[in-house]
Design a protein around this motif. Structure first.
Motif, short mmCIF file in Angstrom:
data_model
loop_
_atom_site.label_atom_id
_atom_site.label_comp_id
_atom_site.label_asym_id
_atom_site.label_seq_id
_atom_site.Cartn_x
_atom_site.Cartn_y
_atom_site.Cartn_z
N ASP A 3 40.88 41.01 46.90
CA ASP A 3 39.68 41.02 47.74
C ASP A 3 38.86 41.85 47.31
O ASP A 3 37.94 42.58 47.95
N ASP A 4 39.08 42.79 46.17
CA ASP A 4 38.32 43.96 45.68
C ASP A 4 38.02 43.63 44.17
O ASP A 4 37.43 44.75 43.65
N ASP A 5 38.16 42.72 43.49
CA ASP A 5 37.62 42.30 42.25
C ASP A 5 38.63 43.28 40.97
O ASP A 5 38.19 43.21 40.10
N HIS A 6 39.63 43.81 41.65
CA HIS A 6 40.56 44.20 40.79
C HIS A 6 41.83 43.51 40.34
O HIS A 6 42.84 43.28 41.39
N TYR A 7 41.99 43.07 39.29
CA TYR A 7 43.07 42.15 38.89
C TYR A 7 44.09 42.57 38.23
O TYR A 7 45.05 42.05 37.88
N SER A 8 44.25 44.00 38.27
CA SER A 8 45.25 44.84 38.00
C SER A 8 45.49 46.04 38.61
O SER A 8 44.49 46.53 39.14
N LEU A 9 46.76 46.59 38.73
CA LEU A 9 46.91 47.85 39.37
C LEU A 9 46.13 49.13 38.83
O LEU A 9 45.58 49.94 39.36
N GLU A 10 46.04 48.94 37.37
CA GLU A 10 45.44 50.17 36.83
C GLU A 10 43.99 49.97 37.14
O GLU A 10 43.37 51.11 37.34
N SER A 11 43.31 48.88 37.23
CA SER A 11 41.88 48.81 37.51
C SER A 11 41.81 49.28 39.13
O SER A 11 40.76 50.01 39.22
N ARG A 12 42.57 49.03 39.87
CA ARG A 12 42.58 49.44 41.31
C ARG A 12 42.77 50.79 41.33
O ARG A 12 41.97 51.55 42.06
N TYR A 13 43.49 51.33 40.74
CA TYR A 13 43.97 52.76 40.60
C TYR A 13 42.75 53.74 40.13
O TYR A 13 42.14 54.77 40.83
N ASN A 14 42.10 53.18 38.98
CA ASN A 14 40.85 53.96 38.42
C ASN A 14 39.69 53.74 39.27
O ASN A 14 38.86 54.78 39.11
#
Length: 282
Positions: free
Chosen positions: A68-79
């Motif tokens: 629900d935040d447009d981040h499809y990887s953990l790395e993207s969410r982390y960054n």
């Protein structure tokens, strides 16, 4: 903070569903070497995370179909969250503050040239069925064309597949909350109440073709609160409290098991300060 060790036991009923498919066995319901059904601890924590998200809490490890935040990887969410140069201590502290699943289950962070291991206070066992399960397999076909038929043919071949379900089974989940790890991650009483509610509603908003609505249900939760951080008795003794009718008759209903706690041992543990609450799933 959490001042009392917690143990819990949850029973799950499965009716004509695949509680947890094994990708190494054609997605058949998982079983052990003796035919007892299994649900991996990872799959159970996945469902708890989903319920956390449904209840409005921020989580780090999201299913692809629940992003629900447009981040499809953990790395993207982390960054996205950790912008700027931060040391390991700052990253660990802020990750635990922001994401409920991180301070509950822990997390390994290997992004941005870091290697941070967070150990969470909530542990969940592999769930096992009380008896060996019967698995039914059926061939399925698709009645419409997936692709345009080749020249000279009226239609393309149907796509064949196989669907596997456990006809009936009662699985048991064991878990605990460690106060000492909770102190480190910041896991508190409010977070604990979320875990309890997630267990009660574990299969709400979880339907799929493998698990049709109503085919899986949490029936009973036994919630044990110790009088200290270390606990009045070991988690192994808590597990051994659970008893059921294990005769050779084929069980077709949850009630046939007559699941209960050993009264004599329970009274002994209560005298040491253990508190017990029995809840029903939703």
């Amino acid at each position: 903070m959490i001042e009392n060790k917690i143990d819990f036991i949850a029973t799950v009923v499965v009716n004509n569903a695949n509680p947890n498919g094994d990708p190494l066995a054609g997605n058949m319901p998982r079983t052990d070497s003796k035919g007892y059904g299994e649900m991996s601890d990872v799959s159970i924590k996945r469902k708890i995370r989903n319920r956390m998200q449904d209840l409005g809490h921020e989580i780090f490890v999201k299913s692809r179909d629940r992003v629900d935040d447009d981040h499809y990887s953990l790395e993207s969410r982390y960054n996205e969250f950790f912008k700027g140069n931060k040391n390991d201590i700052e990253v660990e502290k802020e990750a635990m503050e922001k994401w409920l699943d991180v301070r509950s289950f822990g997390q390994v962070i290997t992004f941005d040239k870091k290697s941070i291991g967070i150990r969470g206070p909530v542990s969940v066992s592999i769930a096992k069925s009380l008896e060996p399960i019967e698995i039914t397999s059926m061939q399925i076909t698709r009645s419409t064309n997936g692709m345009e038929p080749k020249s000279g043919k009226s239609r393309s071949a149907d796509t064949m597949g196989t669907k596997h379900v456990a006809e009936f089974g009662t699985y048991v989940i064991y878990g605990a909350v460690n106060c000492f790890y909770a102190e480190r991650t910041g896991f508190d009483e409010k977070d604990l109440s979320v875990i309890k509610e997630a267990l009660r509603t574990l299969f709400i908003n979880d339907a799929s073709s493998a698990r049709p609505e109503g085919s899986m249900e949490v029936r009973d939760i036994f919630w044990f609160k110790h009088s200290s951080k270390i606990g009045n008795v070991s988690s192994a003794k808590i597990k051994n409290l659970l008893e059921w009718n294990n005769d050779s008759d084929m069980k077709e209903r949850y009630e046939n098991y007559n699941i209960h706690l050993n009264t004599e041992k329970l009274e002994e543990y209560k005298s040491l300060g253990l508190e017990v609450e029995q809840l029903e799933g939703i």
